[in-house]
Structure formats: C-alpha cells, structure tokens
Scaffold this motif. Structure first.
Motif, PDB file in Angstrom:
ATOM      1  N   SER A  61      -2.403  24.423  35.399  1.00 53.50           N
ATOM      2  CA  SER A  61      -2.692  23.126  36.019  1.00 53.50           C
ATOM      3  C   SER A  61      -3.245  23.300  37.430  1.00 53.50           C
ATOM      4  O   SER A  61      -3.976  22.457  37.930  1.00 53.50           O
ATOM      5  CB  SER A  61      -1.449  22.241  36.028  1.00 53.50           C
ATOM      6  OG  SER A  61      -0.525  22.671  37.003  1.00 53.50           O
ATOM      7  N   LEU A  62      -2.878  24.395  38.086  1.00 52.20           N
ATOM      8  CA  LEU A  62      -3.419  24.674  39.420  1.00 52.20           C
ATOM      9  C   LEU A  62      -4.872  25.128  39.328  1.00 52.20           C
ATOM     10  O   LEU A  62      -5.746  24.630  40.035  1.00 52.20           O
ATOM     11  CB  LEU A  62      -2.592  25.768  40.101  1.00 52.20           C
ATOM     12  CG  LEU A  62      -1.223  25.353  40.622  1.00 52.20           C
ATOM     13  CD1 LEU A  62      -0.332  26.568  40.821  1.00 52.20           C
ATOM     14  CD2 LEU A  62      -1.363  24.599  41.928  1.00 52.20           C
ATOM     15  N   LEU A  63      -5.107  26.081  38.441  1.00 50.07           N
ATOM     16  CA  LEU A  63      -6.472  26.595  38.304  1.00 50.07           C
ATOM     17  C   LEU A  63      -7.408  25.491  37.795  1.00 50.07           C
ATOM     18  O   LEU A  63      -8.576  25.419  38.180  1.00 50.07           O
ATOM     19  CB  LEU A  63      -6.486  27.798  37.354  1.00 50.07           C
ATOM     20  CG  LEU A  63      -7.809  28.553  37.251  1.00 50.07           C
ATOM     21  CD1 LEU A  63      -8.247  29.085  38.605  1.00 50.07           C
ATOM     22  CD2 LEU A  63      -7.698  29.723  36.268  1.00 50.07           C
ATOM     23  N   SER A  82       7.813  20.960  43.210  1.00 43.64           N
ATOM     24  CA  SER A  82       8.358  20.988  41.861  1.00 43.64           C
ATOM     25  C   SER A  82       7.675  19.975  40.955  1.00 43.64           C
ATOM     26  O   SER A  82       7.498  20.216  39.762  1.00 43.64           O
ATOM     27  CB  SER A  82       9.866  20.738  41.903  1.00 43.64           C
ATOM     28  OG  SER A  82      10.435  21.088  40.672  1.00 43.64           O
ATOM     29  N   LEU A  83       7.270  18.839  41.522  1.00 42.87           N
ATOM     30  CA  LEU A  83       6.605  17.833  40.693  1.00 42.87           C
ATOM     31  C   LEU A  83       5.085  18.001  40.686  1.00 42.87           C
ATOM     32  O   LEU A  83       4.372  17.176  40.120  1.00 42.87           O
ATOM     33  CB  LEU A  83       6.971  16.432  41.172  1.00 42.87           C
ATOM     34  CG  LEU A  83       8.312  15.922  40.654  1.00 42.87           C
ATOM     35  CD1 LEU A  83       8.620  14.547  41.224  1.00 42.87           C
ATOM     36  CD2 LEU A  83       8.312  15.843  39.125  1.00 42.87           C
ATOM     37  N   SER A  84       4.601  19.048  41.300  1.00 36.88           N
ATOM     38  CA  SER A  84       3.153  19.304  41.364  1.00 36.88           C
ATOM     39  C   SER A  84       2.385  18.155  42.011  1.00 36.88           C
ATOM     40  O   SER A  84       1.287  17.826  41.588  1.00 36.88           O
ATOM     41  CB  SER A  84       2.557  19.527  39.968  1.00 36.88           C
ATOM     42  OG  SER A  84       3.283  20.439  39.217  1.00 36.88           O
ATOM     43  N   ILE A  85       2.977  17.523  43.039  1.00 38.38           N
ATOM     44  CA  ILE A  85       2.251  16.412  43.664  1.00 38.38           C
ATOM     45  C   ILE A  85       1.792  16.764  45.070  1.00 38.38           C
ATOM     46  O   ILE A  85       2.280  17.710  45.677  1.00 38.38           O
ATOM     47  CB  ILE A  85       3.104  15.126  43.728  1.00 38.38           C
ATOM     48  CG1 ILE A  85       4.454  15.407  44.359  1.00 38.38           C
ATOM     49  CG2 ILE A  85       3.246  14.523  42.346  1.00 38.38           C
ATOM     50  CD1 ILE A  85       5.361  14.192  44.428  1.00 38.38           C
ATOM     51  N   GLY A 114      -3.213  16.975  43.887  1.00 41.77           N
ATOM     52  CA  GLY A 114      -4.199  16.484  42.934  1.00 41.77           C
ATOM     53  C   GLY A 114      -4.022  16.877  41.484  1.00 41.77           C
ATOM     54  O   GLY A 114      -4.675  16.318  40.621  1.00 41.77           O
ATOM     55  N   THR A 115      -3.131  17.830  41.214  1.00 44.36           N
ATOM     56  CA  THR A 115      -2.908  18.180  39.812  1.00 44.36           C
ATOM     57  C   THR A 115      -2.569  16.941  38.990  1.00 44.36           C
ATOM     58  O   THR A 115      -3.114  16.711  37.923  1.00 44.36           O
ATOM     59  CB  THR A 115      -1.743  19.178  39.698  1.00 44.36           C
ATOM     60  OG1 THR A 115      -2.235  20.468  40.003  1.00 44.36           O
ATOM     61  CG2 THR A 115      -1.170  19.223  38.307  1.00 44.36           C
ATOM     62  N   MET A 116      -1.647  16.147  39.522  1.00 49.70           N
ATOM     63  CA  MET A 116      -1.185  15.003  38.734  1.00 49.70           C
ATOM     64  C   MET A 116      -2.226  13.880  38.722  1.00 49.70           C
ATOM     65  O   MET A 116      -2.234  13.056  37.817  1.00 49.70           O
ATOM     66  CB  MET A 116       0.173  14.516  39.236  1.00 49.70           C
ATOM     67  CG  MET A 116       1.290  15.506  38.928  1.00 49.70           C
ATOM     68  SD  MET A 116       1.396  15.917  37.151  1.00 49.70           S
ATOM     69  CE  MET A 116       2.957  16.804  37.095  1.00 49.70           C
ATOM     70  N   LEU A 172      -4.457  28.080  47.213  1.00 47.35           N
ATOM     71  CA  LEU A 172      -3.490  28.876  47.979  1.00 47.35           C
ATOM     72  C   LEU A 172      -2.176  29.052  47.210  1.00 47.35           C
ATOM     73  O   LEU A 172      -1.585  30.134  47.205  1.00 47.35           O
ATOM     74  CB  LEU A 172      -3.189  28.216  49.333  1.00 47.35           C
ATOM     75  CG  LEU A 172      -4.318  28.226  50.351  1.00 47.35           C
ATOM     76  CD1 LEU A 172      -3.876  27.557  51.646  1.00 47.35           C
ATOM     77  CD2 LEU A 172      -4.753  29.665  50.653  1.00 47.35           C
ATOM     78  N   ILE A 173      -1.733  27.979  46.555  1.00 48.70           N
ATOM     79  CA  ILE A 173      -0.491  28.095  45.781  1.00 48.70           C
ATOM     80  C   ILE A 173      -0.680  29.125  44.678  1.00 48.70           C
ATOM     81  O   ILE A 173       0.143  30.014  44.474  1.00 48.70           O
ATOM     82  CB  ILE A 173      -0.082  26.741  45.155  1.00 48.70           C
ATOM     83  CG1 ILE A 173       0.244  25.718  46.243  1.00 48.70           C
ATOM     84  CG2 ILE A 173       1.131  26.924  44.237  1.00 48.70           C
ATOM     85  CD1 ILE A 173       0.631  24.353  45.720  1.00 48.70           C
ATOM     86  N   LEU A 174      -1.791  28.986  43.995  1.00 47.29           N
ATOM     87  CA  LEU A 174      -2.063  29.876  42.867  1.00 47.29           C
ATOM     88  C   LEU A 174      -1.997  31.337  43.294  1.00 47.29           C
ATOM     89  O   LEU A 174      -1.477  32.193  42.569  1.00 47.29           O
ATOM     90  CB  LEU A 174      -3.452  29.544  42.324  1.00 47.29           C
ATOM     91  CG  LEU A 174      -3.796  30.041  40.935  1.00 47.29           C
ATOM     92  CD1 LEU A 174      -2.771  29.568  39.931  1.00 47.29           C
ATOM     93  CD2 LEU A 174      -5.177  29.540  40.535  1.00 47.29           C
ATOM     94  N   GLY A 178       8.313  24.893  36.031  1.00 46.55           N
ATOM     95  CA  GLY A 178       7.766  26.250  36.158  1.00 46.55           C
ATOM     96  C   GLY A 178       8.653  27.061  37.082  1.00 46.55           C
ATOM     97  O   GLY A 178       9.867  26.821  37.168  1.00 46.55           O
ATOM     98  N   LEU A 179       8.035  27.988  37.789  1.00 48.22           N
ATOM     99  CA  LEU A 179       8.804  28.823  38.704  1.00 48.22           C
ATOM    100  C   LEU A 179       9.424  28.005  39.821  1.00 48.22           C
ATOM    101  O   LEU A 179      10.430  28.390  40.394  1.00 48.22           O
ATOM    102  CB  LEU A 179       7.877  29.889  39.295  1.00 48.22           C
ATOM    103  CG  LEU A 179       7.279  30.835  38.255  1.00 48.22           C
ATOM    104  CD1 LEU A 179       6.188  31.687  38.871  1.00 48.22           C
ATOM    105  CD2 LEU A 179       8.377  31.718  37.670  1.00 48.22           C
ATOM    106  N   GLY A 180       8.805  26.865  40.111  1.00 50.55           N
ATOM    107  CA  GLY A 180       9.361  25.982  41.128  1.00 50.55           C
ATOM    108  C   GLY A 180      10.798  25.594  40.803  1.00 50.55           C
ATOM    109  O   GLY A 180      11.632  25.468  41.699  1.00 50.55           O
ATOM    110  N   ASN A 181      11.096  25.431  39.544  1.00 46.73           N
ATOM    111  CA  ASN A 181      12.439  25.018  39.144  1.00 46.73           C
ATOM    112  C   ASN A 181      13.411  26.185  39.092  1.00 46.73           C
ATOM    113  O   ASN A 181      14.543  26.085  39.556  1.00 46.73           O
ATOM    114  CB  ASN A 181      12.409  24.378  37.747  1.00 46.73           C
ATOM    115  CG  ASN A 181      11.389  23.282  37.653  1.00 46.73           C
ATOM    116  OD1 ASN A 181      10.204  23.523  37.830  1.00 46.73           O
ATOM    117  ND2 ASN A 181      11.826  22.086  37.396  1.00 46.73           N
TER     118      ASN A 181
END
Ligand code: PHE
Length: 434
Positions: A318-320, A222-225, A228-230, A95-97, A20-23
């Motif tokens: 995935s965040l929401l 970047s890995l969404s870790i 809790g998403t993963m 908060l990230i969202l 995503g935007l992280g990359n």
C-alpha cells in the motif's frame, strides 16, 4: 486498479494496509518505551477521537474524486499549494517504505531461521545475540530487505486488488488465531502477572510529553493515515459502501491486533527479564523465547513469522502503491516502469537505513511523529475548510440513507481535531528538539 468486489473487500484491503509491522513490531516497542498501560489508554483515546475521523476523511477525499492522493486535490480544483499535500504524502510513503522493508526483512529472516530450527532451544542471552548479530551486519539486513522489496514490487507491478482481498479474508484471521494461541502460553508463564500489570494497570506518572506525541504518531502510523494510502484506497471503494462503517471496522481490527500483540509480548518481556524500553528490537528478542516454551515451537514460530511477513507485505504494497500511482498518474508512466523506478529509489534509501541506525531511527520518528500528523492536519483542514460541508455529509451517506453522525463528525473534524493535532505536534516537536 479495479474496484474491490464488495464491502468486505474494501474492509479487507484497507485492513491489509493497516495491519502490519506497525501493530506487532512498532506498537509494543513504543508502548514499552512510554510506560505501558497509561500509554495504551491514551492510544485508545486518540484512535477513537482523532484517527478514526481522519481515516474517514481520507476515504471521503478518495472516493469522492476516484483519484489517488497525488491527484485528488487537483480533481477538486485545489490550488497548487494544496496539491503539494498529496505530493508530500507520496514522499512520506517513500521514506516509510525505506525503513519498513528492513524490519520486514528481519521478519523474513526470523521466519526462515525458525523453519531451519536455528532459533529453538536458545537461552535468553542467545536470543538477544541473534538479533544483535543480524542488526550489526548491514549486508545481512540489506539482503533480506531486498527480498521483501522485490516481493512488494512484484505484487504492485501486477495490480493489487485481487490478491490483497484474499489475504484479508484468509491469512489475517489466521494471524489473529495464532496470536490468541500465543497469548494463552504467554499468560501462563511464570512472572506473567508483572507484565500484565505493566500493560494494563495505568501509572499516569509515566505519561510525559513524549508519550502523548508517540501515541498520536503511532495511531496514525498504524492506521496508515496522514500520507494518502487510505485516500488512494478510498478511491477504490464502491459508491454504495458505508464509509463510516468501513472506517470503524478497519480501526477495530487494527486495534485488536495491536492490543493482542502487546498482551502476548509484555508478560513474556517480564517473564524472561527483557528490558521493555529497549526499542525496535523488543519483539525480536522476546518472541523466540515464547516459542521455546510451546510444543512444536519451531513450527509455530515459522507460521507466525510467515504470517507477519504477509501482513508486512500488504502494508508495504500500500505504501509503494502511493508512489507508483503518482508516477503512473502524473507522468503517464507505464505501471511496470514506475514500479522499477520507485523500487530502485527505495532500495537506495533502504541501504542508508541499514547502514546507519541513526538514519533508521530518524526516518521512523520523523515519519510517524512529524510527517503523518502534519499530513493528516492538512488533509482534514482541506476537506473541512476548503470543500463544502455537503460533500462530506453526502459521501458519508450509504445507499442514499444519511449517516446520523455526519454533522457531529464534521464539526469535530473542522474545529477540534486540527487544534488537537497542532497542539500535540508543536509540543512534541519542541520536546524532541530541546
Ligand atoms: N499501517 C502499516 C502498519 O501498521 C504501516 C503503514 C503506514 C502503511 C503508513 C501505509 C502507510 O504496519
């Protein structure tokens, strides 16, 4: 939510969250601030030695319980205090969202304006000006952010598995192809060599405590870790799937996209005299210049930003989803209502980020560098110190065949990784504050 249809489905969905935007936005701007190549090397080391094992741990936690992060701890009989980890992860997601949607909104803005041809033929100074004007006007940021938030909420309210799988199999490869095309153009720009040297020739004297702190945080983000998403996505993975294989594939895809984005941007940064350490605007003041040098540039620009919007959507979904799963799971709220409540709360915090770049930067730094490492640390300690070793080892086995590295990985997770995260974390926070 249903289980994903296949291993490809699980990889595609988790990669959809990770890429995503992280990359494309965050990785280059952080690498630019932290000196380039030396940072890149450190980043790779952290991904392999720390983040992939953590990702696997989250998958284990999710799949063994079949629960989202906010109830996975309770499902394993954890005390109330441990359950707070899931709750904290949910708050982190929130908060990230809030600030993520602002950057998604900028991406949408660039996509729409590329299509209209507004960005073509601009000088380097004018490209910078477009971004400055956009960020100086909170109303504009809020408008575009709201559109992205609305899109995210719409997808989440309908349940996500099907759509996200399709995205992962079609649009993400397309984003990749487009980045390769852009890479060819970027590498043939006059002055590209200086950019490649910055990106690939390490100068270790540039590595300071800040870079170490940032590299770890970026690899988690970047890995969404770490929030809790993963874990939640892990709960959707079928029992037969090989978790270590899924983790490895997701991390490889995620890294490749980030690496490519950097390889496109840094030659361009140097060729057009942009300051690599200028912060969150880096991608937006760099890329329009490169599209000006490509035939049919407006069309390419539109395609690229449109794909990035989709990549951002699958991540913000995935965040929401983490927040919504909390409401539906813990309060038995219907999914639609939970989405409206979570979306409205995010909007309020998003407006705060749009109004104040201080809040924006604070959320960005606080989540990636503090909350995610802390969350990852606690999740790893829980799985390796509070649960039996067999649970991890058995969950890593695929189709009844044990994973040969399970014991070694467990050892790493139990003794080395928590100490490493804690050390980097304490050093980083100290640096940040003093
Ligand atoms: N990994 C996503 C990206 O790179 C962002 C994200 C972070 C998504 C944390 C979910 C959880 O854009």
């Amino acid at each position: 939510m249903d289980k994903f249809s296949s291993r490809m489905g699980a990889v595609a969905a988790a990669a959809g969250s990770a890429v995503g935007l992280g990359n494309v936005w965050r990785f280059p701007y952080i690498a630019g601030e932290d000196g380039g190549a030396a940072f890149l090397l450190l980043y790779v080391a952290f991904v392999v030695l720390i983040s992939i094992p953590v990702l696997l741990t989250e998958f284990v936690l999710g799949r063994s319980t079949g629960k989202p992060v906010t109830s996975a701890f309770a499902a394993l009989g954890a005390s109330r205090r441990w359950q707070l980890v899931g709750f904290a992860g949910m708050l982190t997601a929130f908060l990230i969202l809030s600030y993520y949607n602002i950057v998604s909104g900028w991406t949408l803005y660039y996509g729409v304006h590329s299509l209209a041809g507004d960005l073509s033929g601009l000088s380097e100074g004018e490209v910078q000006q477009v971004f400055d004007e956009l960020t100086r006007s909170p109303a504009e940021s809020i408008l575009w952010m709201s559109l992205m938030l609305f899109g995210t909420a719409w997808i989440v309210s309908r349940g996500v598995a099907g759509g996200i799988e399709k995205y992962g199999k079609i649009l993400m490869p397309l984003l990749f192809v487009l980045l390769v095309v852009m890479l060819v153009r970027s590498l043939t720009l006059e002055g590209a060599a200086a950019g490649m040297a910055f990106y690939l020739k390490p100068d270790f004297s540039k590595l300071d405590g800040r870079a170490v702190f940032d590299a770890l945080g970026q690899s988690f983000f970047s890995l969404s870790i770490g929030m809790g998403t993963m874990t939640t996505y892990g709960s959707y993975i079928r029992k037969e799937a090989n978790l270590a294989g899924v983790a490895w594939r997701v991390a490889s895809i995620d890294f490749l996209v980030a690496f490519l984005a950097g390889a496109v941007i840094f030659p361009c940064v140097f060729a057009f005299g942009v300051n690599p350490a200028q912060g969150p605007g880096l991608v937006f003041v760099t890329l329009p210049n490169i599209f000006n040098q490509i035939p049919l540039g407006s069309l390419f620009a539109f395609l690229f930003f449109a794909l990035l919007v989709v990549a951002a959507l699958t991540s913000s979904v995935s965040l929401l989803e983490v927040v919504v799963a909390y409401f539906t799971d813990s309060f038995r709220m219907p999914r639609k209502r939970a989405t409206v409540v979570a979306g409205a709360l995010t909007l309020v915090f998003g407006v705060a980020c749009a109004l104040s770049s201080f809040i924006f930067d604070l959320f960005d730094n606080l989540t990636a560098n503090v909350l995610l490492p802390l969350g990852a640390l606690l999740i790893v300690v829980f799985v390796t110190h509070r649960l039996p070793r067999e649970l991890f080892v058995n969950e890593c086995a695929a189709h009844g065949a044990p994973w040969p590295l399970a014991a070694a990985c467990f050892f790493l997770l139990r003794w080395i990784i928590p100490v490493a995260i804690a050390a980097i974390f304490v050093g980083g926070v100290y640096n940040w504050i003093f």
